[in-house]
Write an enzyme that holds these catalytic residues in place. Structure first.
Site, PDB file in Angstrom:
ATOM      1  CG  HIS B 179      35.515  38.825  51.573  1.00 54.14           C
ATOM      2  ND1 HIS B 179      34.741  37.984  50.732  1.00 54.14           N
ATOM      3  CD2 HIS B 179      36.738  38.611  50.908  1.00 54.14           C
ATOM      4  CE1 HIS B 179      35.237  37.189  49.841  1.00 54.14           C
ATOM      5  NE2 HIS B 179      36.637  37.986  49.818  1.00 54.14           N
ATOM      6  CB  CYS B 280      28.733  36.303  48.339  1.00 55.16           C
ATOM      7  SG  CYS B 280      29.534  36.708  49.836  1.00 55.16           S
TER       8      CYS B 280
END
Lengths: 975, 291
Positions: B179, B280
């Protein structure tokens, strides 16, 4: 009219002069022009003292008073004069500027005087008219107290004349202001001619009704002289709105394809809108990044109105929450505190807060409205703006385009630079400082970007716009945004010239920095104004009134598209100019191959900040005249000056000597089609030239060892100018490639042999029916060169021998001379250069000299001579060319364009030097554009132009004459 | 919308990190065997992972006083602990994403309920051509950067841009990482923490070029450590959750130079084995008492 003004105390010096002049003039009905000029000068001088227009107005008023007195006798007559005359006067009064207050006051005190105020400006021009008329008019003024109302009502010829004159006067004055120096003689000339012409064709002057949609949804209408410039209308509107901080705003009109175009205030309205209705929209043009820095609430109010439109129409996207919040501030500003009794649930649905507004949103708006209790309208507006300014699309002007791969993207121009969007996503961004050059060619738009940190080379990025107009619009918007937001204070004197230039177009107005400064000087009690309900706005939106309609995200905002045909061409030139200004020009492009264009970037100086376009134009004009009349050194980069050996004076065309200035008069007339045509012609010319050069070279090569080839000509102005009377749009473009020249010289030295080619082309353009005549002279002067070489050799040697470094400069100077148009001189110079080359000892220097352009130069030197094509041509033509040119390895050493202008003709001289291998070639192409009314004898003008060209270049012969006719229709056409 | 002028329109960066609520989710045992991971490596110690996570949640709840919504684990969704990927919340609006990994799409449902309970304006990404992982979305307080990665595509980014219209949304291509936030995050208002790898630095350059705003950067030696959690809690000021010195000593030293921040080192060794980083595991929401 007595000349004695002394007795009257109120009169100021200047005004006195004016009055005196006017008085004199009246008696002499014939040659007022000179008088006028004088008066104008005075005005301008006055203006000098006072930076702001208001000052002008005020000053003028006294003088007018005098006049009135003088004229007082005539009052009796005036009574018999038709009302329109009177009205006209009033117009003039109003015109001067937005200073309604002053006028009013004066009127109140002394009706006559007040009325006359502005008129005096008019009065001078009036000198032309019969005394009676003038008097009557003045009287009329006196009679009408309502002048303001009539402001523009004049519908007939005579009045029209006056108006026009007035305008001119203003221009002149402004121009002078700007320059600070009065170049009386030249200006005078201009003025005279102009006026005379105007008089000749009085029929053309008419008034037209103009309608302007204001931001509050109301419509303002007024009568305008048909040939009025955009500035006149804009000032009227701002006056009507009582708006002082007006630099953020502009007038829009829609073209046939429904694209929005900014009305250029420096140009005639008529030329910009052509056959379109005189229908405009008053809009924000430059969104202030920080609205809190605006000085007046009224300005913020108008910005709010604009943003409400933008938001309601969807042009300015925002989230649900933001819609609600902004809506609530709108309610607070317009309705005041929430009142449960008065504000029932329905009150809100009359407002439009968003493109589509749900009940939920309205509820949210009301909920928030309740929390704003106590905020004044001005505070509510401020909150509104504080939130609106943070929206990512605030102040972003979007343009549809495709990237190099044909993918649909949007280009957004904003205060900070250029944003690239794909759908809603920002995929790239180029801040102004990163952009070296902005250009467009045909429907392609290019930006040249500084090399990234570790990179050495600049990159050019191209975008495909839907059509040529769109490309030009985008280009203009970029130019203007860059100038407005990035330029702090352009240097006036040098810039003055360049201000106008951009091949076509430059921002003519104040920069943000300047307007802020000016705003700081605003000293008036906060003006009262009524906040109109935005309900209306929303309705108007629905009705899709002019300008309000929006198209999705796209806000077309482009400056006037109508450019002169030659725009493209000019761009390159413009770039050069920019370079000149900076003095860094060399730095940027060592590669002539690249498309020349405006370089907005680095130099904040280049763009002008002049306040009024008119001023700028005038200034440039005057400068031009100055240049060629006096042959004084122009403000140029130091390099130029150093190199300049002798100032050359071009008589006829008054080209600035070493300076290569191209004066362009742009006319809207030149629309795409014409442009194309012109370009084509140019290209052909170039092509031919190139070919010739190539051949020549070959020949020479065979016979001799080497040759210097020069080629290329850049097309200059395609300017199909406006009627003779109007010089306004003059663009000067200069291309200097000093370094390149140097390189060339060196190369030449190395090679020893040179061939000089000079090509001249004369073009004549006429307006009403435009006729373009292009005469090309192509000559290979090998012989001459040889002889000259002998002569020059000595000098050349000296130079070389004594000063290795300086040599190039001198050579350059020589080249410059050539440029100027003195053939003989040029040749000699060339010879000298050549000589250097021929002399073996000298040769050594060659490699050393090459500096920036180094790469190319070296290549050229080492590699086999390749005929260097005209890089410029390539540029203009198509992007592909560049690549090819690069491949050729030919090096364009220098390309210069000199422009000079006289009353009805504009002469552009392009000199291109190309070096390939060891061959250098110089090519000179002249283009003369004759612009004028039917009044002008085109044939004669052409003959004269050719004659002059021959005089300047005796060695040349006319090889080609191209007559190009431009009719208005043709002009309009475009892609 | 409590504050005047602060509520809407592109809120200022000073509101970055403001939050009252957090949404987290317990980790399923299936995470150890079935969670998606870019590289096979050592096995996840579930017990330790759970401890670390509890510590993490404890900080949010106990130390920072946030109202934490803890969603139950779902064994059929091995990655469900990584709630960040399924929702992007900015101010009053929440975008429920369409995760790039098909196995994770159902994670959205529980999040949707949680956010609905908070009364947010909810936007769902229904376009089947769109994918977006919240881990690719970096909100700086002024604008969004969206990483175009294996998990996030252009269409997903467009929908995000449509959802948060007030803000510029710029795309950044992500190479070599899962990411965008695998190597960067916000470490304070106007401060971007960035890893030292070439890919990270390149991405930062891109972001800098795309932005009208100039951000300060905090470069840390380890990309994974550049993923930290910045919060601005009333009464606590600047709070930064960063990786523990035991894990990334050099990077920790860099964070320790932030004098204005309340620094909270947090170990995340187990979750990192399955590409999970500090950001996250939570979604932050700022609800004002009014609403």
């Amino acid at each position: 009219m007595t000349t004695e003004v002394g007795p009257e105390t109120e009169v100021k010096k200047e005004s006195e002069q004016l009055g005196a002049d006017a008085a004199k003039e009246k008696p002499e009905e014939t040659t007022e022009s000179q008088e006028n000029i004088k008066s104008e000068k005075t005005l301008s001088e006055e203006a000098h003292g006072s930076p702001s227009s208001p000052a002008l107005a005020s000053q003028s008023s006294p003088s007018s008073q005098k006049k009135e007195k003088d004229l007082s006798e005539g009052k009796g007559i005036s009574r018999f004069i038709p009302p329109w005359l009177k009205k006209q006067k009033s117009y003039s009064l109003v015109e001067p500027k937005d200073e309604a207050k002053k006028k009013v006051v004066e009127e109140g005190q002394a009706v006559e005087k007040s009325e006359c105020q502005l008129p005096e400006e008019v009065a001078q021009p009036e000198g032309n008219l019969e005394k009676a008329t003038a008097e009557s008019q003045q009287e009329a003024k006196a009679d009408d107290k309502e002048e303001e109302k009539h402001s523009v009502s004049s519908a007939d010829t005579q009045p029209a004349k006056e108006d026009s004159k007035e305008t001119e006067v203003e221009k002149v004055s402004e121009e002078q202001e700007e320059k600070q120096k009065v170049e009386g003689k030249r200006e005078t000339k201009e003025v005279q001619t102009t006026e005379i012409k105007m008089e000749k064709a009085p029929k053309k002057i008419k008034t037209v009704q103009c309608k302007v949609m204001l931001l509050d949804g109301t419509e303002y209408s007024c009568d305008l002289e048909k040939r009025a410039k955009g500035q006149v209308l804009f000032d009227k509107v701002c006056g009507q709105l009582n708006l002082l901080e007006k630099d953020y705003f502009g007038l829009l009109f829609r073209d046939n394809s429904d694209q929005k175009n900014w009305l250029d205030s420096s140009k005639e309205i008529k030329r910009q809108i052509r056959s379109l209705p005189w229908l405009f929209t008053f809009n924000v043009k430059f969104y202030p990044p920080d609205p809190s820095q605006l000085t007046e609430d009224i300005t913020r109010y108008f910005l709010c109105l604009q943003l409400r439109q933008d938001i309601a129409s969807g042009r300015l996207p925002c989230s649900f929450v933001t819609h609600a919040l902004l809506g609530s501030y709108t309610l607070q500003a317009e309705l005041g505190d929430y009142d449960p009794e008065e504000h029932n649930n329905d009150y809100i649905s009359e407002f439009q807060f968003a493109p589509s507004q749900s009940k939920e949103m309205e509820e949210k708006v009301v909920e928030l409205h309740k929390t704003h209790r106590g905020l004044t309208p001005a505070q509510a507006d401020s909150h509104f703006l504080e939130n609106a300014k943070r929206l990512s699309m605030y102040g972003v002007d979007l343009h549809h385009a495709k990237d190099s791969e044909g993918v649909d993207i949007m280009l957004g121009v904003c205060a900070n630079g250029l944003l690239i969007y794909k759908d809603r996503l920002r995929i790239n961004r180029f801040a102004w400082p990163k952009i070296l050059k902005i250009s467009y060619k045909r429907s392609n738009f290019y930006i040249k970007v500084r090399p990234a940190e570790l990179e050495q080379f600049e990159s050019t990025i191209g975008f495909k716009l839907p059509n040529h107009r769109a490309a030009k619009r985008l280009w203009k918007v970029c130019v203007e945004h860059h100038a407005f937001y990035r330029l702090v204070s352009p240097e006036q004197p040098p810039k003055a010239k360049f201000l106008t230039l951009g091949s076509k177009f430059r921002y003519s107005g104040r920069t943000q920095a300047q307007t802020r400064q000016a705003s700081n000087l605003i000293d008036r009690p906060a003006p009262y104004f009524e906040r109109t309900s935005s309900k209306r706005v929303s309705r108007s939106l629905d009705g899709a009134p002019v300008g309000i309609t929006d198209q999705s995200l796209l806000r077309d905002f482009s400056a006037t598209t109508v450019g002169p045909a030659g725009d493209v061409v000019f761009d390159s030139e413009a770039v050069d100019q920019a370079k000149l200004k900076d003095g860094e020009r060399r730095d940027e492009d060592g590669s002539p191959t690249k498309t020349p264009q405006l370089e907005l970037t680095q130099d904040e100086k280049d763009l002008d900040k002049t306040q009024d376009d008119l001023l700028k134009h005038q200034a440039s004009i005057s400068e031009l005249k100055r240049n060629f009349m006096e042959s004084t050194p122009e403000p140029r980069p130091n390099e130029w000056e150093k190199r300049r050996i002798t100032p050359l004076s071009l008589q006829t065309q008054g080209s600035s000597h070493e300076t290569l200035n191209v004066v362009e008069e742009k006319k809207q007339a030149e629309v795409g089609i014409e442009e194309t045509v012109v370009i084509d012609e140019i290209n052909r010319g170039k092509m031919q030239a190139v070919t010739d050069a190539g051949e020549t070279r070959k020949v020479e090569h065979l016979s001799k060892k080497d040759s210097s080839s020069s080629s290329d000509s850049s097309s200059s102005s395609e300017s199909e100018d406006e009627l003779v009377g109007e010089y306004q749009p003059h663009h000067r473009v200069t291309e200097d490639i000093i370094r390149e020249e140097q390189e060339e010289n060196e190369d030449a030295k190395g090679k020893k042999e040179c061939a000089t080619k000079i090509i001249q082309s004369v073009e004549t353009l006429q307006e009403g029916s435009k006729v373009k005549v292009t005469v090309e002279h192509t000559q290979v002067t090998a012989k001459a060169l040889a002889q000259k070489n002998a002569v020059a050799i000595e000098t050349g040697e000296k130079n070389v021998m004594e000063e290795g470094k300086q040599d190039p400069r001198e050579e350059n100077e020589e080249e410059q001379l050539k440029i100027n148009g003195d053939v003989s001189h040029v040749d000699i110079d060339v010879a000298s250069q050549i000589i250097c080359c021929s002399e073996p000892p000298v040769v050594k220097t060659e490699m050393v000299t090459i500096s920036d352009a180094t790469q190319r130069t070296e290549i050229s030197t080492k590699e086999v001579p390749i005929v260097q094509t005209e890089t410029k041509t390539i540029t203009y033509e198509s992007p592909q060319f560049d690549g090819s040119a690069g491949g050729d390895a030919g090096v364009l050493l220098s390309a210069q364009t000199i422009t000079s202008e006289s009353v009805s003709t504009t002469t552009t001289t392009h000199i291109t030097k190309t070096v390939k291998g060891g061959v250098s070639e110089t090519r000179i192409e002249k283009r003369i554009v004759i612009t004028g009314d039917a009044d002008i004898d085109h044939d004669q003008a052409l003959a004269q132009a050719i004659k002059e060209a021959k005089e300047q270049h005796p060695d040349m012969s006319v090889t080609r004459v191209v007559v190009h006719k431009e009719t208005e229709l043709a002009e309009e056409g475009e892609e | 919308m409590a504050g005047l002028g602060m509520g809407g329109g592109g809120g200022s960066s000073s509101s970055l990190g403001r939050c009252s609520h957090a949404v987290v989710r317990a980790l399923p045992e299936s995470l150890c065997q079935h969670a998606l991971r870019r590289e096979k490596g050592t096995e996840v110690d579930f017990a330790r992972a759970e401890r670390e996570h509890q510590l993490y949640v404890g900080v949010l709840k106990g130390k920072l006083g946030l109202q934490v919504l803890e969603l139950p684990a779902d064994e059929s969704l091995p990655d469900c602990v990584f709630v960040e990927d399924v929702a992007v919340v900015c101010e009053e609006t929440a975008l429920l994403t369409r995760p790039g990994a098909p196995s994770r799409r159902k994670e959205v449902d529980a999040m949707k309920k949680a956010l609905e309970s908070l009364n947010l304006n909810i936007v769902e990404m229904t376009d089947e051509n769109a994918t977006l992982d919240g881990g690719d979305v970096l909100f700086t307080g002024r604008e969004f950067f969206v990483g175009l990665s294996k998990r996030t595509n252009q269409r997903g980014a467009e929908i995000l841009a449509d959802t948060f219209k007030d803000y510029a949304v710029s795309t950044v291509t992500v190479y070599d990482s899962l990411h965008l936030k695998s190597f960067c995050s916000m470490a304070g208002p106007n401060l971007i923490a960035i890893g030292s790898t070439e890919a990270a630095q390149k991405a930062l350059k891109t972001m800098q070029q795309m932005s009208d705003h100039r951000y300060d950067k905090l470069t840390v030696p380890d990309d994974a450590a550049a993923n930290c959690v910045y919060l601005n809690i009333p009464g606590k000021g600047h709070v930064l959750l960063h990786r523990a010195p035991e894990e990334y000593p050099e990077s920790a030293k860099v964070f320790e130079k932030l004098k204005d921040h309340m620094l909270i080192p947090i170990a995340n060794t187990e979750m990192e084995k399955v590409d999970g980083l500090l950001t996250c595991c939570s979604v932050f929401i700022n609800k004002t008492s009014e609403l």
